[in-house]
Scaffold this motif. Structure first.
Motif, mmCIF file in Angstrom:
data_model
loop_
_atom_site.group_PDB
_atom_site.id
_atom_site.type_symbol
_atom_site.label_atom_id
_atom_site.label_comp_id
_atom_site.label_asym_id
_atom_site.label_seq_id
_atom_site.Cartn_x
_atom_site.Cartn_y
_atom_site.Cartn_z
ATOM 1 N N ASP A 174 68.670 -73.464 -20.205
ATOM 2 C CA ASP A 174 69.936 -73.336 -19.501
ATOM 3 C C ASP A 174 71.026 -74.046 -20.305
ATOM 4 O O ASP A 174 70.791 -75.139 -20.825
ATOM 5 C CB ASP A 174 69.800 -73.950 -18.114
ATOM 6 C CG ASP A 174 70.975 -73.615 -17.212
ATOM 7 O OD1 ASP A 174 71.481 -72.475 -17.273
ATOM 8 O OD2 ASP A 174 71.379 -74.494 -16.447
ATOM 9 N N MET A 191 69.219 -68.440 -15.372
ATOM 10 C CA MET A 191 69.884 -69.490 -16.110
ATOM 11 C C MET A 191 71.074 -68.878 -16.831
ATOM 12 O O MET A 191 71.130 -67.669 -17.028
ATOM 13 C CB MET A 191 68.915 -70.174 -17.066
ATOM 14 C CG MET A 191 68.500 -69.392 -18.275
ATOM 15 S SD MET A 191 67.392 -70.371 -19.303
ATOM 16 C CE MET A 191 66.910 -69.119 -20.449
ATOM 17 N N THR A 192 71.993 -69.723 -17.222
ATOM 18 C CA THR A 192 73.191 -69.253 -17.907
ATOM 19 C C THR A 192 73.192 -69.755 -19.342
ATOM 20 O O THR A 192 73.016 -70.952 -19.589
ATOM 21 C CB THR A 192 74.459 -69.761 -17.196
ATOM 22 O OG1 THR A 192 74.432 -69.334 -15.843
ATOM 23 C CG2 THR A 192 75.712 -69.225 -17.862
ATOM 24 N N ARG A 225 76.475 -65.660 -20.043
ATOM 25 C CA ARG A 225 75.589 -64.564 -19.654
ATOM 26 C C ARG A 225 74.424 -65.115 -18.849
ATOM 27 O O ARG A 225 73.809 -66.102 -19.235
ATOM 28 C CB ARG A 225 75.079 -63.854 -20.905
ATOM 29 C CG ARG A 225 74.406 -62.545 -20.552
ATOM 30 C CD ARG A 225 74.157 -61.689 -21.742
ATOM 31 N NE ARG A 225 75.367 -61.337 -22.450
ATOM 32 C CZ ARG A 225 75.517 -60.217 -23.110
ATOM 33 N NH1 ARG A 225 74.565 -59.333 -23.124
ATOM 34 N NH2 ARG A 225 76.625 -59.972 -23.780
ATOM 35 N N GLU A 226 74.132 -64.453 -17.740
ATOM 36 C CA GLU A 226 72.963 -64.809 -16.935
ATOM 37 C C GLU A 226 71.743 -64.109 -17.526
ATOM 38 O O GLU A 226 71.768 -62.895 -17.755
ATOM 39 C CB GLU A 226 73.156 -64.355 -15.485
ATOM 40 C CG GLU A 226 74.183 -65.152 -14.720
ATOM 41 C CD GLU A 226 73.747 -66.579 -14.452
ATOM 42 O OE1 GLU A 226 72.537 -66.824 -14.218
ATOM 43 O OE2 GLU A 226 74.618 -67.456 -14.485
ATOM 44 N N ASP A 235 64.888 -66.976 -16.701
ATOM 45 C CA ASP A 235 64.195 -68.118 -17.288
ATOM 46 C C ASP A 235 63.151 -67.598 -18.268
ATOM 47 O O ASP A 235 62.502 -66.581 -18.014
ATOM 48 C CB ASP A 235 63.504 -68.949 -16.209
ATOM 49 C CG ASP A 235 64.494 -69.743 -15.370
ATOM 50 O OD1 ASP A 235 65.669 -69.857 -15.765
ATOM 51 O OD2 ASP A 235 64.077 -70.251 -14.311
#
Length: 65
Positions: A52, A1-2, A10-11, A14
């Protein structure tokens, strides 16, 4: 999720918590505050998972004169 962490996308996996996001930007253990989507999150609630697109801001207290 970002997520957006201190203004930067940033990634993250989850289930990432506020505490884990804070650890991404600092190893400091005290003098910190975190806000998610503009609302301050008490340190006792940093185990809260992020979603997210959440916007997380981490600030540190600085002493000086």
């Amino acid at each position: 999720m970002t997520i957006t962490l201190n203004g930067e996308p940033r990634e993250v996996p989850d289930g990432t918590t506020v505490a884990q996001a804070v650890a991404e930007v600092t190893s400091q253990a005290t003098g910190l505050a975190a806000a998610v989507n503009g609302e301050v999150v008490p340190k006792t609630a940093w185990s809260r998972p992020l979603a997210d697109t959440d916007r997380v801001e981490v600030v540190t207290a600085v002493q000086g004169g």
